[in-house]
Structure formats: C-alpha cells, structure tokens
Design a protein around this motif. Structure first.
Motif, PDB file in Angstrom:
ATOM      1  N   PHE A 150       0.793  -1.240   0.000  1.00  0.00           N
ATOM      2  CA  PHE A 150       0.000   0.000   0.000  1.00  0.00           C
ATOM      3  C   PHE A 150       0.822   1.286   0.000  1.00  0.00           C
ATOM      4  O   PHE A 150       0.346   2.312  -0.465  1.00  0.00           O
ATOM      5  CB  PHE A 150      -1.038   0.007   1.137  1.00  0.00           C
ATOM      6  CG  PHE A 150      -0.478  -0.023   2.535  1.00  0.00           C
ATOM      7  CD1 PHE A 150       0.182   1.076   3.069  1.00  0.00           C
ATOM      8  CD2 PHE A 150      -0.634  -1.141   3.345  1.00  0.00           C
ATOM      9  CE1 PHE A 150       0.686   1.052   4.360  1.00  0.00           C
ATOM     10  CE2 PHE A 150      -0.133  -1.171   4.652  1.00  0.00           C
ATOM     11  CZ  PHE A 150       0.531  -0.063   5.151  1.00  0.00           C
ATOM     12  N   PRO A 178       3.456   2.590  -1.704  1.00  0.00           N
ATOM     13  CA  PRO A 178       3.653   3.340  -2.957  1.00  0.00           C
ATOM     14  C   PRO A 178       2.350   3.947  -3.481  1.00  0.00           C
ATOM     15  O   PRO A 178       2.361   4.981  -4.155  1.00  0.00           O
ATOM     16  CB  PRO A 178       4.173   2.283  -3.936  1.00  0.00           C
ATOM     17  CG  PRO A 178       4.643   1.145  -3.105  1.00  0.00           C
ATOM     18  CD  PRO A 178       3.821   1.163  -1.853  1.00  0.00           C
ATOM     19  N   ARG A 179       1.244   3.300  -3.169  1.00  0.00           N
ATOM     20  CA  ARG A 179      -0.054   3.841  -3.605  1.00  0.00           C
ATOM     21  C   ARG A 179      -0.320   5.165  -2.881  1.00  0.00           C
ATOM     22  O   ARG A 179      -0.823   6.122  -3.480  1.00  0.00           O
ATOM     23  CB  ARG A 179      -1.165   2.811  -3.334  1.00  0.00           C
ATOM     24  CG  ARG A 179      -2.463   3.163  -4.032  1.00  0.00           C
ATOM     25  CD  ARG A 179      -3.472   2.020  -4.004  1.00  0.00           C
ATOM     26  NE  ARG A 179      -4.715   2.473  -4.610  1.00  0.00           N
ATOM     27  CZ  ARG A 179      -5.191   2.086  -5.791  1.00  0.00           C
ATOM     28  NH1 ARG A 179      -4.553   1.185  -6.498  1.00  0.00           N
ATOM     29  NH2 ARG A 179      -6.306   2.591  -6.268  1.00  0.00           N
ATOM     30  N   ALA A 183       2.045   7.178  -1.704  1.00  0.00           N
ATOM     31  CA  ALA A 183       3.000   8.154  -2.236  1.00  0.00           C
ATOM     32  C   ALA A 183       2.499   8.745  -3.548  1.00  0.00           C
ATOM     33  O   ALA A 183       2.515   9.966  -3.745  1.00  0.00           O
ATOM     34  CB  ALA A 183       4.374   7.492  -2.419  1.00  0.00           C
ATOM     35  N   ALA A 184       2.045   7.884  -4.443  1.00  0.00           N
ATOM     36  CA  ALA A 184       1.610   8.380  -5.756  1.00  0.00           C
ATOM     37  C   ALA A 184       0.377   9.268  -5.625  1.00  0.00           C
ATOM     38  O   ALA A 184       0.261  10.286  -6.318  1.00  0.00           O
ATOM     39  CB  ALA A 184       1.323   7.207  -6.696  1.00  0.00           C
ATOM     40  N   LYS A 185      -0.547   8.899  -4.717  1.00  0.00           N
ATOM     41  CA  LYS A 185      -1.737   9.738  -4.510  1.00  0.00           C
ATOM     42  C   LYS A 185      -1.338  11.112  -3.984  1.00  0.00           C
ATOM     43  O   LYS A 185      -2.024  12.102  -4.226  1.00  0.00           O
ATOM     44  CB  LYS A 185      -2.689   9.075  -3.508  1.00  0.00           C
ATOM     45  CG  LYS A 185      -3.359   7.828  -4.039  1.00  0.00           C
ATOM     46  CD  LYS A 185      -4.717   8.155  -4.646  1.00  0.00           C
ATOM     47  CE  LYS A 185      -5.403   6.880  -5.101  1.00  0.00           C
ATOM     48  NZ  LYS A 185      -6.441   7.103  -6.084  1.00  0.00           N
ATOM     49  N   ASP A 238       1.448  12.501  -4.807  1.00  0.00           N
ATOM     50  CA  ASP A 238       2.399  13.000  -5.795  1.00  0.00           C
ATOM     51  C   ASP A 238       3.789  13.241  -5.197  1.00  0.00           C
ATOM     52  O   ASP A 238       4.411  14.269  -5.408  1.00  0.00           O
ATOM     53  CB  ASP A 238       1.867  14.288  -6.464  1.00  0.00           C
ATOM     54  CG  ASP A 238       2.680  14.644  -7.707  1.00  0.00           C
ATOM     55  OD1 ASP A 238       3.229  13.708  -8.339  1.00  0.00           O
ATOM     56  OD2 ASP A 238       2.788  15.846  -8.027  1.00  0.00           O
ATOM     57  N   VAL A 239       4.243  12.266  -4.425  1.00  0.00           N
ATOM     58  CA  VAL A 239       5.609  12.342  -3.894  1.00  0.00           C
ATOM     59  C   VAL A 239       6.327  11.018  -4.158  1.00  0.00           C
ATOM     60  O   VAL A 239       5.694   9.994  -4.410  1.00  0.00           O
ATOM     61  CB  VAL A 239       5.633  12.641  -2.372  1.00  0.00           C
ATOM     62  CG1 VAL A 239       4.912  13.945  -2.064  1.00  0.00           C
ATOM     63  CG2 VAL A 239       5.034  11.498  -1.554  1.00  0.00           C
ATOM     64  N   ALA A 240       7.656  11.068  -4.078  1.00  0.00           N
ATOM     65  CA  ALA A 240       8.443   9.846  -4.244  1.00  0.00           C
ATOM     66  C   ALA A 240       8.258   8.959  -3.020  1.00  0.00           C
ATOM     67  O   ALA A 240       7.928   9.449  -1.942  1.00  0.00           O
ATOM     68  CB  ALA A 240       9.922  10.190  -4.389  1.00  0.00           C
ATOM     69  N   GLN A 241       8.470   7.669  -3.196  1.00  0.00           N
ATOM     70  CA  GLN A 241       8.626   6.812  -2.016  1.00  0.00           C
ATOM     71  C   GLN A 241      10.094   6.442  -1.909  1.00  0.00           C
ATOM     72  O   GLN A 241      10.728   6.102  -2.909  1.00  0.00           O
ATOM     73  CB  GLN A 241       7.810   5.535  -2.137  1.00  0.00           C
ATOM     74  CG  GLN A 241       8.220   4.514  -1.053  1.00  0.00           C
ATOM     75  CD  GLN A 241       7.383   3.268  -1.044  1.00  0.00           C
ATOM     76  OE1 GLN A 241       6.231   3.305  -0.630  1.00  0.00           O
ATOM     77  NE2 GLN A 241       7.961   2.168  -1.504  1.00  0.00           N
TER      78      GLN A 241
END
Ligand SMILES: Cc1cc2nc3c(=O)[nH]c(=O)nc-3n(C[C@H](O)[C@H](O)[C@H](O)COP(=O)(O)OP(=O)(O)OC[C@H]3O[C@@H](n4cnc5c(N)ncnc54)[C@H](O)[C@@H]3O)c2cc1C
Ligand SMILES: Cc1cc2nc3c(=O)[nH]c(=O)nc-3n(C[C@H](O)[C@H](O)[C@H](O)COP(=O)(O)OP(=O)(O)OC[C@H]3O[C@@H](n4cnc5c(N)ncnc54)[C@H](O)[C@@H]3O)c2cc1C
Lengths: 248, 314
Positions: free
Chosen positions: B98, B100-101, B103-105, B107-110
């Motif tokens: 979960f 990375p999901r 992080a992408a929501k 709009d940041v890097a993980q």
C-alpha cells in the motif's frame, strides 16, 4: 483484452553490481544487461493469457535508452505482438515511470497492465502500485496466480504469512512475483520473427509528462563488508564456538 | 512537525516491526503518531499506546482494512496526510503493497527500505540486492518511506498515548477479498526471530526439509527459512523465502544448510550477527560471509549437530 507489459532493462541478475569509486552510482559500463527477471515473468504470463484466448494483444513497453530496444525484442521473441520504446537517457524514479506509463495507457487503453513486482536494480517495488494509484485502478501485487473471468481478474498474492486471493475489476494493474510462472526461452525462429514485429519509438519529451526527479543522490557506497570467518572441523566444534560467541 | 507510523499487526497482536519503525520516526524527530487500521483493533491499539514516545494512537476499522486491501489503506492514509510531514511503514509485503499507492496519490516519491535516517530529508537504503547503499535527499514536501525493520532497534515500552478513532472513507468498489491461507506456526516469526535455520535446494524434498530443518529449528527455538530454490521446488512455503525478493532477516544467529549463497539470498541475511554455513562444497560462496563454516554433508552433520546441542544442554 489488450494487455500492456512494461519491461525494464537492468543489470543481469548474475552480475554483482559494483559501486563506482567516486560514489556517484553503480558502474554499468561493459556490464551485461538483461530484461528484469520479474518483467520476464510478466511477459510470460501475458503471452500465456493470449495463448489461452483470454488476451487478444500483448504490447510491451519500456522507458529507457536506445539499447532498451533489445529488451523489447526479447519480449517480442517471447510472444508479445508489438512494442513501444519511450526513449530517454534520464534515470527515472518510479513515480516518473508510473506517470509515463499512464500517458502510454491513455493512448493504448489496455484492460490489464501486467508488470514486475520489483526491478532488481532499484529494488523499489513501487512502480505498479504507483501506476494503479495514478489511474485510480485496482491493484493486485505479488501475484502467484492470475485468472481472468469476464471483466474481473482473480489474483492469488504472496503475503507475509502465506497467500491471499483477491478479485479486481478490470482494468487493473497486476504485478508478478517469482512463482507466477517459469518464463520460456525464446526459440531461434521466434527471435527472427521478433525482428519484424513493430517497435515504435517515441521521445520522452513528446509525452508532456513531468519527470523531474524528486530525489537527489547524495552518494552511493559499498555496504559494510563481512569478514569470512573460520572453518570448523566438527559439529561439536561448531557448538562450542557458538557458545563462546554468546549466541546459543 | 509530525510523523505517522502505520502499525504492523494481524488484527490480534501488534508486531515488533512497529516498535522498530517508531525508532526510525524518532530519529527524524517531531511528534510520532501510530495508525492501527484493521478490524477489532482495540487490543492492538492498547499495545501501541504503550510504546514509549508515541503522542497518540489512531484507530480505523472496516472489513477492508482488516483484509489489508491496499486501496482501503491508501484512501484512509491519504485522508489523514494533511496532518503529517512523514508517513512511515514497515517494509513488509503488506507495507510494500500500500505505501507506494499512498506516495503516488500524494504525488511524492517513495523511498523504499530505508536503513538509516541521515537527517530530516536524507535517507540511506539498499539497492542492487544490497550490493550498494544509496543515500538520497528528498525535495518533496511530504516524505513517504518504507523502513527496513531489521535496521532499527525496537522502541521501548512505558508510554501511555491516548487512543482516538478516525473515520474511514468509503470502501474500495473495485477490489474484493476472496480468501486467504495464512500458515499458523508455533515457531517464532521469521522476521523477528533471534535464531533462524534455513534450508536450501540440497534438501531435495519437502519431507527431507521437514525431517532435517524443522527439528533443528525447534531445538534452537528458531524460525525456519528457505532459499528461493527450496521454495520454488515446493520444499517450503513461500513466506519462508529469505532474500532480495523474500524476507530480510538479521537474527543473532543464522544457520544456512545446503544453501550456496547466491547474491539474492545473501541480500536477505548478510546483516545477521553470526552466520553458520553447512555445505559439502568448500567453495560455496556462502562461506565468504559465514563466521563458522562446516564443510560436510548435511545428512551426517545435522544429526551430529543435534547431538552436540543435546550434549551442550540444549
Ligand atoms: C537518483 C537516482 C539515481 C539512479 N541511478 C541509477 C543508476 O546508477 N543506474 C540505474 O540503472 N538506475 C538508476 N536509477 C534508476 C533506479 O534505480 C530505478 O531503476 C528507478 O527508480 C525505477 O525503480 P525500480 O526499477 O526499482 O522500480 P520497481 O518499482 O522496482 O519496478 C517494478 C516494475 O516497474 C516496471 N518498470 C520500472 N521501470 C521501468 C521502465 N523504465 N520501463 C518500463 N517498465 C519499468 C517494470 O515492470 C518493473 O518490473 C536511479 C534512480 C534515481 C532516482
Ligand atoms: C530475480 C531473482 C530473485 C531471486 N530472489 C531470491 C531470494 O529472495 N532468495 C533466494 O534465496 N534466492 C533468490 N533467487 C535465487 C538465487 O539466485 C539462487 O538460485 C538460490 O538462492 C539458490 O538456492 P540454493 O542455495 O538453495 O540452491 P543451490 O544454489 O543449488 O545450492 C545448493 C547448495 O547445497 C549444497 N549441497 C548439496 N547437497 C548437499 C549436502 N548433501 N550436504 C550439504 N550441502 C549440500 C551444494 O553444494 C550447493 O551449494 C533469486 C533469483 C532471481 C533471478
């Protein structure tokens, strides 16, 4: 059903990565490169879906340098129908890769994206989850079995204590774990045929995606080295050494 | 400044990974809150409230959170994110699913698998199967990290954080839980065990694996691990796999039996305090990292080791 398979060109898994002496990264000059093993598994699964009649077309896509065309040709030789290279010499972070894939998906409209759970260079294990988030699609990661039934995919996932099965509505992103299948070797005739299959090259810039890095590499160093220890002669020697070391 | 730590638990007990990630959060600094998302999480939240230095424990309950669906966890955490500068998750298969999901929501890097907090914006993590350690500086306003638990000491007990429940967003509509097969074992958990005994391809069958590896593990009070080759061949279940793409362990003692020591396997165990290898090939790469190597056929060596342990009062 159209299946899109993102594939990545990485250091071959048999090669031990070496850190550059100036600590700027890993030395990839003259190193054997191959398709990321998890991407091979994803390609294999997509091709099997096509062979079973569940998929109609398999499109491989890679984001990378000109040489990534070789990786795409491998995917074509394994049975993908056509390929797209989004060409760039930039090293993209997973979020940027996911944004580029989203742009490709807007043009291709696949019902399923099958990709590796992890690339063995960055080891981030992030791109698939990020892509699903950006598309607001369901995700099924670390798949060890995939079944397509109508507009749903039933996916068995490798989780901490065992296995979990979930069902996701298509379109969805599925990421492949090691035990999903054993990828085939491409036969020579298929390698020859792959040379004639379509491979589209787009410039990264033409997609209008913000791929600016969010992370700056401060340094890349070697991990702490372990000293090789001693050989013991017998099991009894071993036990007495372990007692002395205080771990029993 | 505030850090949200997402707890690792199985809806019944809190896993020690949570305490370790709290330590990483404390290295960053600021207020540390722990989120316990699942079903019937009262007892788990009570345990989390005892971790020293935690400001508050947030609880969120729904069937989908209890099933660990990535969409449910990500929607919940994204809703809470405005109150936090950092979101930290243990790098377990659940966390890797979960985080990375989230992080992408946002709009940041993980930053994956963090092993060291260098400063508030700079972190070290392994890449290339642990053959290189990369230190990165993040320019993102919020930082989403998965943390490798074995790289941090567990935070102590003695806290008494308050527990607050938070509301849960609508359930994900496009993902449905079907079932799960979780292996219950009386042995210690692989990721948290003080001693791990692992078997490789040399075992040759599941029966042999059970006959050789498991009694030795039980004698040592150890968890059982395996190489990928042993798992692929069906000698051991998938969640026993130690390595780059399996579990990362760092016990006091790691015993590798009939394992060659491929880089992908070493990536998962080379930070163990003491490594023992039993292998009949004196040139097996595992001996390059082993503190104590026994060049022998395991078929003779393991029974001898059992006897020697008995003689030593084990
Ligand atoms: C600061 C920085 C420095 C870097 N330095 C280097 C370097 O020196 N050498 C180097 O090789 N890399 C370098 N990279 C790239 C980096 O190591 C990762 O490759 C990149 O961040 C993607 O992460 P990953 O491959 O670990 O993704 P993962 O999330 O582990 O990948 C999962 C899956 O995503 C898909 N995927 C990922 N990338 C692509 C792609 N490009 N095209 C198609 N599908 C893809 C594949 O299906 C793959 O199996 C650097 C990156 C950054 C941010
Ligand atoms: C993408 C990718 C990811 C991978 N991820 C992982 C991972 O996470 N974890 C992992 O473990 N591997 C992983 N691998 C696989 C890895 O490369 C090796 O293939 C694997 O670790 C080998 O397992 P093994 O040591 O049990 O088998 P082998 O390499 O076959 O070694 C067996 C050993 O047993 C010894 N032996 C045989 N008979 C006896 C006997 N009677 N007594 C004593 N010794 C004996 C032999 O000398 C040999 O050294 C990965 C590979 C890839 C490509």
């Amino acid at each position: 059903m159209k299946v899109l398979v993102p594939v990545k060109r990485v250091i071959d898994y048999n090669v031990k990565a070496r850190v550059k002496p100036d600590q700027t990264g890993v030395d990839l000059a003259n190193v054997k490169m191959s398709m990321n093993p998890f991407c091979e598994i994803a390609v294999e699964e997509a091709v099997r879906l096509k062979e079973k009649g569940a998929a109609t077309e398999v499109v491989a896509v890679s984001i990378g340098p000109t040489q990534a065309q070789e990786t795409l040709r491998t995917a074509l030789a394994m049975g993908a129908d056509r390929a797209i290279l989004v060409q760039t010499d930039q090293d993209l972070e997973p979020l940027a890769v996911a944004k580029v894939l989203k742009a490709v998906i807007a043009e291709e409209s696949p019902e399923l994206v099958l990709m590796g759970k992890q690339a063995i260079d960055g080891d981030n294990n992030a791109t698939g989850q990020m892509l699903a988030a950006l598309l607001d699609w369901p995700q099924a990661t670390f798949a060890s079995a995939v079944e397509i039934a109508g507009s749903k995919a039933k996916v068995t996932r490798e989780v901490d204590g065992g296995l979990q099965t979930i069902e996701v509505d298509l379109p969805a992103v599925v990421t492949a774990d090691l035990r999903l299948n054993e990828p085939r070797y491409a036969s020579l005739p298929n390698i020859m045929k792959a040379k004639k299959k379509p491979l589209d090259v787009k410039e990264l810039g033409s997609l209008g995606v913000d791929t600016a890095p969010r992370l700056k590499v401060v340094k890349v160093t070697e991990p702490a080295k372990r000293q090789a220890g001693i050989k013991v002669e017998t099991a009894a020697d071993l036990v007495s050494n372990l007692k002395t070391a205080g771990v029993l | 400044m505030a850090v949200l730590v997402i707890a690792d638990h199985d809806n019944a007990t809190l896993k020690d990974n949570t305490h370790k990630v709290v330590t990483a959060a404390q290295a960053i600094g600021g207020d540390v809150d722990v989120l316990v998302a699942g079903t019937n999480v009262g007892p788990v939240a009570a345990e989390a409230a005892k971790i020293a230095g935690v400001r508050k424990v947030l609880t969120a309950e729904s069937p989908e959170l209890g099933q660990g669906l990535a969409e449910a966890v990500a929607d919940l955490v994204v809703g809470l994110a405005s109150g936090y500068d950092y979101i930290l998750t243990p790098a377990t298969s659940q966390g890797k699913n979960f985080s990375p999901r989230i992080a992408a929501k946002l709009d940041v890097a993980q930053i994956s698998d963090v092993t060291e907090v260098v400063s508030g914006d700079t972190f070290t993590h392994p890449i290339y199967a642990g053959n290189a350690m990369e230190t990165v500086q993040s320019a993102d306003a919020k930082k989403v990290l998965t943390v490798r638990p074995t790289a941090f000491k567990a935070a102590g007990e003695g806290g008494s954080a308050k527990i607050e429940s938070v509301s849960v967003p609508a359930a994900p509509a496009k993902t449905h839980f079907v079932d799960q097969k979780i292996v219950k074992s009386a042995r210690p958990e692989l990721g948290a065990a003080k001693i791990v005994v692992s078997g490789g391809r040399a075992m040759g069958s599941a029966e042999e694996f059970q006959k050789v590896i498991e009694p030795l593990a039980d004698k040592l009070g150890a968890a059982v691990g395996a190489s990928r080759a042993a798992v692929d061949a069906g000698y051991a279940p998938n969640d026993y796999q130690v390595g780059q793409t399996g579990k990362v362990v760092a016990p006091e003692l790691y015993v590798a039996i009939g394992i060659s020591g491929a880089i992908q396997h070493l990536a998962g165990m080379k930070d163990s305090k003491v490594i023992v290898a039993i292998n009949k090939d004196p040139d097996a790469p595992i001996f390059q990292v082993a503190d104590y190597g026994l060049v022998a056929d395991y078929k003779a060596a393991v029974p001898e080791l059992m006897d020697a342990l008995t003689a030593a009062g084990k």
